[in-house]
Design an enzyme around this catalytic site. Structure first.
Site, mmCIF file in Angstrom:
data_model
loop_
_atom_site.group_PDB
_atom_site.id
_atom_site.type_symbol
_atom_site.label_atom_id
_atom_site.label_comp_id
_atom_site.label_asym_id
_atom_site.label_seq_id
_atom_site.Cartn_x
_atom_site.Cartn_y
_atom_site.Cartn_z
ATOM 1 C CB CYS A 92 -0.993 -0.046 1.156
ATOM 2 S SG CYS A 92 -2.408 1.026 0.837
ATOM 3 N NE ARG A 125 -8.884 5.415 3.488
ATOM 4 C CZ ARG A 125 -7.646 5.814 3.268
ATOM 5 N NH1 ARG A 125 -7.403 6.908 2.575
ATOM 6 N NH2 ARG A 125 -6.624 5.128 3.745
ATOM 7 C CG HIS A 189 -3.330 -3.377 4.374
ATOM 8 N ND1 HIS A 189 -2.052 -2.942 4.614
ATOM 9 C CD2 HIS A 189 -3.977 -2.327 3.802
ATOM 10 C CE1 HIS A 189 -1.926 -1.683 4.217
ATOM 11 N NE2 HIS A 189 -3.081 -1.287 3.713
HETATM 12 N N1 GLN Z 1 -1.906 6.906 2.355
HETATM 13 C C1 GLN Z 1 -2.034 6.033 1.214
HETATM 14 C C2 GLN Z 1 -3.416 6.096 0.560
HETATM 15 O O1 GLN Z 1 -4.393 6.382 1.207
HETATM 16 C C3 GLN Z 1 -1.693 4.592 1.616
HETATM 17 C C4 GLN Z 1 -2.703 3.993 2.570
HETATM 18 C C5 GLN Z 1 -2.268 2.646 3.110
HETATM 19 O O2 GLN Z 1 -1.098 2.337 3.212
HETATM 20 N N2 GLN Z 1 -3.218 1.810 3.513
HETATM 21 O O3 GLN Z 1 -3.529 5.843 -0.621
#
Ligand code: GLN
Length: 238
Positions: A92, A125, A189
């Site tokens: 990520c 998101r 994840h």
């Molecule tokens: N901050 C980054 C995003 O929102 C990565 C998020 C994460 O590592 N889960 O895209």
């Protein structure tokens, strides 16, 4: 190889999402095959050792992600590790910062240019389960995991997608993650390797220089059952 040295990078910045589990999975699966493991945690105020056999970097929020990218660029060791063919697994935020640029805190930041890709911000998101069919050359079958990110990632010519998305968003709703040489980036994840033991074994095989089929088999009945159940349920629900 006497001892497999696995570096988990920047636990002080990129450990929000439990990705340290990937280190535990790799250590467990290596030791079960009689391979000694020396796990090494390297904080962002420490130099990254160039002697390690594998490097892991996790996910995190925008602020720590931007600081991590700056310190990794200053250090330079991760780029040299990739050039030397050392396996790198990046999750990520860690995945996004391996590209040419990424977006955090409302602006673009320079990445490490280890993978030919760039990330920007998406319309919403991406939070939830993700599933995909991986590239056949990898020989690891379907993958499943959990994603939570605002960024979207656009792949260049010098990388291949890790998977074609069958559920969830991944890079852009079509592909998930990227792969070039022994470097793998993914939005999964979960932690990703606990849910995808074949991916863990691929990285181990790269690190010790064998074909994954040469690793002694392990009893993966439960993770394989979970993976099959998740993949089918998620993909059927699309
Ligand atoms: N901050 C980054 C995003 O929102 C990565 C998020 C994460 O590592 N889960 O895209």
């Amino acid at each position: 190889m006497s001892t497999l040295r696995i570096v988990w990078l920047y636990p002080d910045l990129l450990s929000t999402y439990g990705d340290r589990g990937n280190l535990l999975v790799l250590a467990h699966r290596a030791r079960a095959r009689g391979i000694d493991v020396e796990p090494m945690q390297v904080r962002s105020d420490q130099r990254i050792p160039h002697t390690a056999d594998m490097y892991l970097i996790g996910g995190g929020e925008d602020g720590p992600q931007a600081v991590a990218a700056e310190r990794l660029l200053d250090d330079g060791a991760l780029g040299r590790a990739a050039e030397a063919g050392k396996p790198i697994l990046a999750i990520c935020a860690g995945y996004q910062l391996l590209g040419e640029s990424f977006y955090a805190n409302g602006r673009a930041y320079a990445g490490l240019n280890i993978l030919d890709l760039r990330s920007d911000r998406g319309p919403s998101r991406a939070v939830g389960e993700i599933a995909g069919e991986t590239a056949p050359q990898l020989g690891i079958g379907p993958i499943t995991g959990f994603e939570n990110h605002g960024g979207r990632t656009h792949l260049g010519e010098a990388v291949q997608p890790l998977a074609r998305v069958t559920a969830g968003v991944g890079n852009d709703g079509t592909t998930e993650g990227a792969w070039a040489g022994h470097v793998i980036g993914t939005y999964m994840h979960g932690p990703g390797l606990a849910r995808n033991p074949r991916l863990a074994d691929l990285l181990l095989a790269w690190a010790i220089g064998v074909n994954p089929a040469q690793l002694p088999p392990m009893d993966d009945t439960w993770p394989e059952r979970l993976r099959a159940e998740r993949f089918q349920a998620l993909t059927a629900a699309q």
